[in-house]
Write a protein that holds these residues in place. Structure first.
Motif, PDB file in Angstrom:
ATOM      1  N   THR A  16       0.835  -1.206   0.000  1.00  0.00           N
ATOM      2  CA  THR A  16       0.000   0.000   0.000  1.00  0.00           C
ATOM      3  C   THR A  16       0.869   1.254   0.000  1.00  0.00           C
ATOM      4  N   LYS A  17       1.988   1.207   0.751  1.00  0.00           N
ATOM      5  CA  LYS A  17       2.919   2.346   0.751  1.00  0.00           C
ATOM      6  C   LYS A  17       3.484   2.590  -0.646  1.00  0.00           C
ATOM      7  N   LEU A  18       3.829   1.484  -1.322  1.00  0.00           N
ATOM      8  CA  LEU A  18       4.441   1.628  -2.642  1.00  0.00           C
ATOM      9  C   LEU A  18       3.474   2.246  -3.642  1.00  0.00           C
ATOM     10  N   LYS A  19       2.171   2.010  -3.468  1.00  0.00           N
ATOM     11  CA  LYS A  19       1.180   2.559  -4.400  1.00  0.00           C
ATOM     12  C   LYS A  19       1.141   4.080  -4.366  1.00  0.00           C
ATOM     13  N   THR A  20       1.597   4.681  -3.261  1.00  0.00           N
ATOM     14  CA  THR A  20       1.569   6.144  -3.132  1.00  0.00           C
ATOM     15  C   THR A  20       2.852   6.785  -3.649  1.00  0.00           C
ATOM     16  N   MET A  21       3.803   5.965  -4.100  1.00  0.00           N
ATOM     17  CA  MET A  21       5.118   6.480  -4.507  1.00  0.00           C
ATOM     18  C   MET A  21       5.339   6.320  -6.003  1.00  0.00           C
ATOM     19  N   ASP A  22       6.304   7.070  -6.489  1.00  0.00           N
ATOM     20  CA  ASP A  22       6.664   6.997  -7.912  1.00  0.00           C
ATOM     21  C   ASP A  22       7.676   5.861  -8.105  1.00  0.00           C
ATOM     22  N   VAL A  23       7.167   4.640  -8.129  1.00  0.00           N
ATOM     23  CA  VAL A  23       8.007   3.444  -8.238  1.00  0.00           C
ATOM     24  C   VAL A  23       7.870   2.855  -9.643  1.00  0.00           C
ATOM     25  N   GLN A  24       9.003   2.700 -10.321  1.00  0.00           N
ATOM     26  CA  GLN A  24       8.983   2.143 -11.678  1.00  0.00           C
ATOM     27  C   GLN A  24       9.260   0.644 -11.705  1.00  0.00           C
ATOM     28  N   VAL A  25       9.994   0.158 -10.717  1.00  0.00           N
ATOM     29  CA  VAL A  25      10.366  -1.258 -10.662  1.00  0.00           C
ATOM     30  C   VAL A  25      10.518  -1.654  -9.187  1.00  0.00           C
ATOM     31  N   ILE A  26      10.180  -2.905  -8.869  1.00  0.00           N
ATOM     32  CA  ILE A  26      10.291  -3.403  -7.495  1.00  0.00           C
ATOM     33  C   ILE A  26      11.338  -4.514  -7.468  1.00  0.00           C
ATOM     34  N   TYR A  27      12.291  -4.393  -6.562  1.00  0.00           N
ATOM     35  CA  TYR A  27      13.338  -5.405  -6.429  1.00  0.00           C
ATOM     36  C   TYR A  27      13.094  -6.208  -5.163  1.00  0.00           C
ATOM     37  N   VAL A  28      12.963  -7.528  -5.305  1.00  0.00           N
ATOM     38  CA  VAL A  28      12.653  -8.407  -4.174  1.00  0.00           C
ATOM     39  C   VAL A  28      13.682  -9.535  -4.118  1.00  0.00           C
ATOM     40  N   PRO A  29      14.805  -9.333  -3.413  1.00  0.00           N
ATOM     41  CA  PRO A  29      15.845 -10.364  -3.318  1.00  0.00           C
ATOM     42  C   PRO A  29      15.560 -11.353  -2.197  1.00  0.00           C
ATOM     43  N   GLY A  30      14.484 -12.121  -2.354  1.00  0.00           N
ATOM     44  CA  GLY A  30      14.097 -13.055  -1.304  1.00  0.00           C
ATOM     45  C   GLY A  30      14.012 -14.474  -1.816  1.00  0.00           C
ATOM     46  N   TYR A  31      13.390 -15.345  -1.021  1.00  0.00           N
ATOM     47  CA  TYR A  31      13.197 -16.744  -1.400  1.00  0.00           C
ATOM     48  C   TYR A  31      11.777 -16.958  -1.923  1.00  0.00           C
ATOM     49  N   TYR A  32      11.622 -18.017  -2.686  1.00  0.00           N
ATOM     50  CA  TYR A  32      10.442 -18.213  -3.523  1.00  0.00           C
ATOM     51  C   TYR A  32       9.093 -18.183  -2.801  1.00  0.00           C
ATOM     52  N   GLU A  33       9.021 -18.664  -1.567  1.00  0.00           N
ATOM     53  CA  GLU A  33       7.723 -18.707  -0.888  1.00  0.00           C
ATOM     54  C   GLU A  33       7.193 -17.299  -0.649  1.00  0.00           C
ATOM     55  N   GLU A  34       8.008 -16.443  -0.041  1.00  0.00           N
ATOM     56  CA  GLU A  34       7.568 -15.078   0.218  1.00  0.00           C
ATOM     57  C   GLU A  34       7.464 -14.279  -1.080  1.00  0.00           C
ATOM     58  N   VAL A  35       8.399 -14.493  -1.999  1.00  0.00           N
ATOM     59  CA  VAL A  35       8.377 -13.767  -3.274  1.00  0.00           C
ATOM     60  C   VAL A  35       7.067 -14.026  -4.013  1.00  0.00           C
TER      61      VAL A  35
END
Length: 385
Positions: free
Chosen positions: A221-240
């Motif tokens: 929800t926080k990201l929806k209010t920001m000017d974000v062009q790409v999201i980087y998620v360096p995690g493991y497959y279950e949470e990703v």
């Protein structure tokens, strides 16, 4: 008195015979530990890694073994937990009396295991643990004597991911979601951020979560209010998978990029094929690799296990073969001689390319970019160091 001595001698001989029959030290086998995440959050990767090592050992034994002896794999499960990794390594060293250990995907698990391996002077060749702290002590900055790895490390992987965002996706404003319980995630996020900012990009948001979290809507929800062009998620497959699915449900349709922790058939199960479109990750290997070594391995793996190998299967197969080669070059099962042979590893043919270990005991390897399309992994590019 003579009867007592005779009885003691008889008991000693009986015990020796029993231990020999159980495969203890002095038997005609060479014991190698294969330590992986067989259960818990990273179980699909650990199972693939165990399968890759098992195949390499089976192949070596079919060719006569090593130094005139068969290789006996002693399998251990770290339950995807650092504390269990240390416990399993302790058992392999003190009870199972292996001459070396290979395995482990998670950096946190590998770091915990490495501490035990170093204390016991036991060679440990990590398979997919990419954080620099695996092979270099965080406090002293000294290269660990007995710890090695078969894969590239996160300074390279993070840079590859950032350059892909900047040069291929042509985007500059990124949000980063970090698993704050994971050394791997925190390290990779840091290296991605450094490379992105040096390349002219910016990180407009950094949010954290914990492994095993289920609901990510507050962060998203926080990201929806920001000017974000790409999201980087360096995690493991279950949470990703859950993050991607919830992001799409909330209307966040930007490209989502990550690292090798995504590489699991369960990613699609967790995230759904449709939600994973327009997502990308860096990895060690693609089954679409057209080299003869890769095609031969894929065919052999499919015949053995009925499915295509993932990167962990390939890296573990390579690691087991590099370890077997080191034992041959050492011409000994003495752990200290094996670790010296590992340190001298140079130009060993492997499925993922010719393998050499550098001064920090890390392999210098290519990375590949994978795109998810309709639930399938699609090879995009190879990036050299």
């Amino acid at each position: 008195m003579k009867k007592t001595n005779a009885l003691i001698l008889t008991l000693i001989l009986a015990l020796s015979a029993f231990l020999s029959g159980c495969g203890a030290v002095g038997s005609n086998d060479i014991r190698i530990g294969v330590l992986n995440e067989m259960t818990g959050g990273n179980a699909t990767m650990g199972t693939s890694a165990a399968n890759g090592a098992k195949l390499a050992i089976k192949e070596a034994n079919a060719k006569g073994g090593v130094l005139g002896k068969k290789i006996q794999a002693i399998y251990a499960d770290n339950k995807s937990e650092p504390s269990e990794s240390a416990n399993a390594m302790t058992k392999l060293a003190s009870q199972d009396r292996v001459v070396a250990v290979t395995g482990i995907f998670s950096s946190s698990n590998a770091i915990a295991s490495s501490s035990v391996a170093e204390a016991n002077k036991l060679p440990f060749l990590a398979v997919g643990a990419t954080n620099p702290k695996v092979t270099v002590d965080e406090q002293s900055g000294k290269v660990k004597d007995y710890t090695f790895r078969i894969c590239f490390i996160d300074p390279f992987q993070g840079t590859v991911g950032a350059n892909f965002v900047l040069d291929s996706l042509k985007l500059k404003k990124a949000a980063i979601l970090v698993d704050s319980s994971s050394d791997y995630s925190k390290g990779l996020a840091s290296f991605f951020k450094d490379a992105l900012t040096k390349g002219g990009g910016s990180v407009v948001a950094e949010e954290s979560y914990l492994q095993k979290d289920q609901d990510f809507k507050t962060i998203l929800t926080k990201l929806k209010t920001m000017d974000v062009q790409v999201i980087y998620v360096p995690g493991y497959y279950e949470e990703v998978g859950k993050i991607v699915k919830q992001a799409r449900e909330m209307g966040l349709m930007q490209p989502i990029v990550g690292g090798d922790g995504w590489d699991s058939p369960k990613l699609t199960e967790m995230g759904t094929a449709a939600a994973l479109n327009n997502t990308f990750f860096t990895n060690h290997y693609s089954p679409d690799d057209s080299s003869e070594a890769s095609k031969s391995f894929v065919e052999m793996y499919k015949k053995e296990y009925g499915q295509a190998p993932d990167a962990m299967a390939v890296l573990s197969y390579d690691a087991a073969n590099v370890l077997i080669d080191a034992i041959k070059r050492a011409d000994s099962t003495d752990p200290d001689k094996i670790r010296l042979a590992l340190a001298a590893t140079k130009d060993i043919p492997t499925v993922t390319g010719s393998t050499s270990l550098n001064a920090t005991h890390d392999a210098v390897k290519n990375a590949v970019i994978i795109e998810m399309k309709d639930g399938k992994q699609v090879y995009k590019a190879t990036v050299k160091p």
